[in-house]
Design an enzyme around this catalytic site. Structure first.
Site, PDB file in Angstrom:
ATOM      1  N   ARG A  99       1.885 -12.054  -1.714  1.00 10.80           N
ATOM      2  CA  ARG A  99       0.225 -12.361  -1.378  1.00 10.80           C
ATOM      3  C   ARG A  99      -0.445 -13.518  -2.111  1.00 10.80           C
ATOM      4  O   ARG A  99      -0.061 -13.684  -3.369  1.00 10.80           O
ATOM      5  CB  ARG A  99      -0.659 -11.127  -1.357  1.00 10.80           C
ATOM      6  CG  ARG A  99      -0.080  -9.859  -0.499  1.00 10.80           C
ATOM      7  CD  ARG A  99      -0.881  -9.919   0.719  1.00 10.80           C
ATOM      8  NE  ARG A  99      -0.432  -8.967   1.655  1.00 10.80           N
ATOM      9  CZ  ARG A  99      -0.939  -8.893   3.038  1.00 10.80           C
ATOM     10  NH1 ARG A  99      -2.119  -9.424   3.292  1.00 10.80           N
ATOM     11  NH2 ARG A  99      -0.701  -7.775   3.632  1.00 10.80           N
ATOM     12  N   ASP A 125     -10.125 -10.837   7.433  1.00 12.79           N
ATOM     13  CA  ASP A 125      -9.409  -9.540   7.551  1.00 12.79           C
ATOM     14  C   ASP A 125     -10.420  -8.589   8.177  1.00 12.79           C
ATOM     15  O   ASP A 125     -10.100  -7.657   8.740  1.00 12.79           O
ATOM     16  CB  ASP A 125      -8.816  -9.350   6.381  1.00 12.79           C
ATOM     17  CG  ASP A 125      -7.994  -8.364   6.217  1.00 12.79           C
ATOM     18  OD1 ASP A 125      -7.010  -7.974   7.259  1.00 12.79           O
ATOM     19  OD2 ASP A 125      -8.060  -7.252   5.566  1.00 12.79           O
ATOM     20  N   LYS A 136      -8.652  -2.532   0.193  1.00 18.21           N
ATOM     21  CA  LYS A 136      -8.688  -1.787   1.440  1.00 18.21           C
ATOM     22  C   LYS A 136      -9.528  -0.306   1.210  1.00 18.21           C
ATOM     23  O   LYS A 136      -9.795   0.087   2.150  1.00 18.21           O
ATOM     24  CB  LYS A 136      -7.203  -1.387   1.750  1.00 18.21           C
ATOM     25  CG  LYS A 136      -6.407  -2.482   2.391  1.00 18.21           C
ATOM     26  CD  LYS A 136      -7.191  -3.246   3.582  1.00 18.21           C
ATOM     27  CE  LYS A 136      -6.231  -4.219   4.221  1.00 18.21           C
ATOM     28  NZ  LYS A 136      -7.112  -4.856   5.346  1.00 18.21           N
ATOM     29  N   LYS A 148      -3.404 -12.673  11.859  1.00 18.44           N
ATOM     30  CA  LYS A 148      -4.985 -12.828  11.854  1.00 18.44           C
ATOM     31  C   LYS A 148      -5.295 -14.063  10.683  1.00 18.44           C
ATOM     32  O   LYS A 148      -6.041 -14.979  11.279  1.00 18.44           O
ATOM     33  CB  LYS A 148      -5.586 -11.664  11.198  1.00 18.44           C
ATOM     34  CG  LYS A 148      -5.202 -10.351  12.005  1.00 18.44           C
ATOM     35  CD  LYS A 148      -6.218  -9.133  11.381  1.00 18.44           C
ATOM     36  CE  LYS A 148      -6.092  -8.846  10.315  1.00 18.44           C
ATOM     37  NZ  LYS A 148      -4.840  -8.664   9.700  1.00 18.44           N
ATOM     38  N   THR A 149      -4.675 -13.893   9.661  1.00 16.71           N
ATOM     39  CA  THR A 149      -5.134 -14.893   8.603  1.00 16.71           C
ATOM     40  C   THR A 149      -4.672 -16.421   8.883  1.00 16.71           C
ATOM     41  O   THR A 149      -5.535 -17.560   9.212  1.00 16.71           O
ATOM     42  CB  THR A 149      -4.582 -14.701   7.094  1.00 16.71           C
ATOM     43  OG1 THR A 149      -5.160 -13.604   6.851  1.00 16.71           O
ATOM     44  CG2 THR A 149      -4.872 -15.814   6.241  1.00 16.71           C
ATOM     45  N   HIS A 160     -11.014  -4.157  11.909  1.00 15.00           N
ATOM     46  CA  HIS A 160      -9.873  -4.885  11.082  1.00 15.00           C
ATOM     47  C   HIS A 160      -9.447  -5.986  11.815  1.00 15.00           C
ATOM     48  O   HIS A 160      -8.711  -6.276  12.667  1.00 15.00           O
ATOM     49  CB  HIS A 160      -8.933  -3.945  10.988  1.00 15.00           C
ATOM     50  CG  HIS A 160      -7.472  -4.601  10.084  1.00 15.00           C
ATOM     51  ND1 HIS A 160      -6.549  -4.034  10.209  1.00 15.00           N
ATOM     52  CD2 HIS A 160      -7.825  -5.155   9.066  1.00 15.00           C
ATOM     53  CE1 HIS A 160      -5.525  -4.709   9.371  1.00 15.00           C
ATOM     54  NE2 HIS A 160      -6.293  -5.382   8.593  1.00 15.00           N
ATOM     55  N   SER A 162      -1.328  -6.278   9.229  1.00  9.37           N
ATOM     56  CA  SER A 162      -0.902  -7.167   8.503  1.00  9.37           C
ATOM     57  C   SER A 162       0.366  -7.785   8.900  1.00  9.37           C
ATOM     58  O   SER A 162       1.404  -7.314   9.365  1.00  9.37           O
ATOM     59  CB  SER A 162      -0.679  -6.536   7.044  1.00  9.37           C
ATOM     60  OG  SER A 162       0.092  -7.259   6.084  1.00  9.37           O
ATOM     61  N   ARG A 180       0.973  -1.208  -0.129  1.00  9.87           N
ATOM     62  CA  ARG A 180      -0.139   0.036   0.128  1.00  9.87           C
ATOM     63  C   ARG A 180       0.950   1.195   0.050  1.00  9.87           C
ATOM     64  O   ARG A 180       2.055   1.181   0.173  1.00  9.87           O
ATOM     65  CB  ARG A 180      -0.916  -0.083   1.236  1.00  9.87           C
ATOM     66  CG  ARG A 180      -1.989  -1.006   1.165  1.00  9.87           C
ATOM     67  CD  ARG A 180      -2.864  -0.877   2.372  1.00  9.87           C
ATOM     68  NE  ARG A 180      -2.140  -1.196   3.693  1.00  9.87           N
ATOM     69  CZ  ARG A 180      -1.815  -0.152   4.307  1.00  9.87           C
ATOM     70  NH1 ARG A 180      -2.075   1.225   4.287  1.00  9.87           N
ATOM     71  NH2 ARG A 180      -0.933  -0.537   5.612  1.00  9.87           N
TER      72      ARG A 180
END
Length: 531
Positions: free
Chosen positions: A320, A255, A199, A240-241, A218, A236, A57
């Site tokens: 990713r 997410d 996003k 989390k994933t 988030h 990130s 990003r």
């Protein structure tokens, strides 16, 4: 819906409608990606695309249009940078003129929000076929009837081939991401990084949902066999994933979620997982989800075997994989569940001083939610090459248009209402800071998370941390006891104290920016105070 804004979009896009492919199937889009040489097919069946100079990003290039809708609601500053409507429309018309010159464009019409009562109809118009495949897999696909009656309330226009001229267009670089809440348009140019598409819609939902008394978050979420729901907050790269993809629990989403009076629902229809060092042994569900229809982003691929090399960081560490949630076998469908029983804040502490798991009071939960401490990991944003200590309010500051206290108060009220247990889990370093110590073993983190979710830590004796005031369990099934106390993992206790003091000072310094916070929350931070 802002009828004027949508009419503008439809009218201008009508000029290129003859070259617009709308809601192509996954197979059709894959064929387009390959025929247009936008990517290659890997041995797993997934498409691999690269994004050039922008592999993460670009937060400094993100803007919100300052208009009658946003002016008094958005928390303006370095995160939510204002631009005028004139600047926005100048670029908007330039982008559409650019798109008219393209031979083909691609449109995806779908939804953000799994709960039909609160979902947002969206359209994503892209210059690149692989970006449209990305949107198809990340957002919620409509049924045939829903597509026939679909009326977009927000439109994303992505034109990576159009480069802004900062001197003329009033941007900071050739790249720009602009959101107009008045005209219901997201305008993206100059960057091929597909995460900007995902996003930007999350930012939109973070603006719209709280006005309906719905907390946007988030976080990832899953549900156990008894219907118990868990939330995993974190930036990130904090896990989390990975941690929400649990073979013993059904995935709600990885997410972005919202918490309404009815419970939790996923904002997306897919997953966008970091796949650096991905392996079938450690993360089998994610590994097996990378197949036909999935999109690999910036992953090195062997030119002969077409095997993805998940350990190769030649392009970026922010590699990713995007895939539909259906590629995870144990999911909740639709992605809706009840109210959370357990909330976990994930942090990757590069100082190596936070405990791998600690129990939080409601006040401590509010303090750490507002703080949002972690270490920004390499590749997540352009220019970040090694972990940096950072505080991201509500574990998602880059995507929160409203004042942070708006989201924090809503979370605090829900913790009270539903008696949720809250834990702080450090997935970062132990035995020393970054460069000296090592990352906490994933197997240990999984064991601690499972113990928290199964309520095995509720009655365990705890010891209070001297610097942060956190209650650390002295025992956890499957985890050596010495791992639980961070100071015991360091060879030099004095160096641990120095680093702990340093991080505690950063917490105090960061929290000074919050006004109108009650003393009980302010006093729930580190008990060490600078001399």
């Amino acid at each position: 819906m802002n009828k004027v804004g949508q009419k503008i979009v439809r009218t201008r896009l009508g000029n290129v409608v003859n070259s617009m492919h709308s809601n192509l199937s996954t197979a059709d889009l894959v064929e387009k990606v390959l025929s247009r040489k936008e990517g290659i097919l890997t041995s797993t069946g997934a498409v691999r695309a690269t994004t050039g100079k922008y592999t993460g990003r670009s937060p400094k290039d993100k803007f919100i249009v300052n208009d009658s809708i946003s002016e008094d609601k958005v928390e303006w500053g370095a995160v939510n940078q204002p631009i005028s409507e004139d600047v926005f429309f100048n670029l908007y018309h330039k982008v559409l003129d650019y798109l008219k010159e393209q031979n083909e464009l691609f449109s995806f019409k779908g939804f953000a929000g799994a709960d039909v009562h609160y979902r947002l109809p969206i359209e994503v118009v892209t210059e690149l076929a692989w970006h449209n495949l990305f949107a198809r897999q990340l957002f919620i696909k409509p049924t045939e009837d829903e597509l026939e009656n679909h009326q977009s309330e927000f439109t994303v226009i992505s034109a990576p081939g159009f480069k802004a001229n900062p001197e003329i267009d009033k941007t900071h670089s050739e790249c720009f991401v602009m959101i107009s809440f008045k005209h219901k348009i997201v305008l993206i140019g100059g960057t091929e990084y597909a995460g900007e598409i995902k996003k930007s819609i999350f930012s939109v939902m973070n603006f719209l949902l709280p006005n309906q008394n719905i907390l946007s978050m988030h976080c990832s979420a899953n549900v156990g066999q008894e219907g118990d729901v868990a939330l995993f907050f974190g930036l990130s790269g904090t896990g989390k994933t990975t941690l929400s993809a649990d073979s013993e629990r059904k995935l709600i989403g990885d997410d972005e979620h919202a918490w309404s009076n009815n419970g939790v629902f996923n904002i997306e229809g897919g997953c966008y997982a970091k796949c650096i060092n991905l392996s079938a042994e450690k993360e089998p569900q994610i590994f097996n989800a990378i197949r036909f229809g999935s999109v690999l982003e910036n992953v090195k691929v062997d030119s002969n075997s077409r095997l993805p090399d998940y350990h190769n960081t030649a392009l970026t560490e922010n590699t990713r994989a995007a895939y539909p949630i259906e590629y995870i076998h144990n999911i909740v469908k639709p992605s809706i569940a009840g109210h959370p029983n357990t909330i976990i804040f994930l942090t990757a502490d590069a100082f190596g001083v936070l405990p791998p798991i600690s129990k939080l009071s409601k006040e401590q939960a509010m303090y750490h939610f507002l703080s949002g401490y972690t270490s920004k990991l390499a590749g997540t944003e352009r220019g970040v090459t090694s972990p940096e200590a950072t505080f991201s309010t509500c574990f998602g500051a880059p995507f929160l248009p409203l004042p942070a206290i708006t989201y924090a108060k809503m979370l605090g009220d829900k913790i009270d209402e539903f008696s949720a247990h809250v834990y702080l889990v450090n997935t970062g370093w132990t035995g020393g800071p970054y460069g000296v110590g090592g990352r906490i073993e994933l197997s240990y983190t999984r064991a601690m998370v499972h113990a928290a979710l199964n309520e095995e830590l509720n009655q365990v004796e705890t010891t209070r941390d001297d610097f942060f005031g956190l209650e650390i369990p002295t025992h956890c099934p499957g985890v050596p006891s010495q791992v639980l106390i961070p100071k015991k993992t360091w060879n030099d206790p004095e160096k641990y104290d120095q680093k702990a003091e340093e991080l505690a000072e950063k917490f105090h310094e960061n929290f000074r920016k919050f006004d109108h916070i009650t003393d009980d929350i302010k006093n729930a931070g580190p008990i060490y105070t600078p001399r």
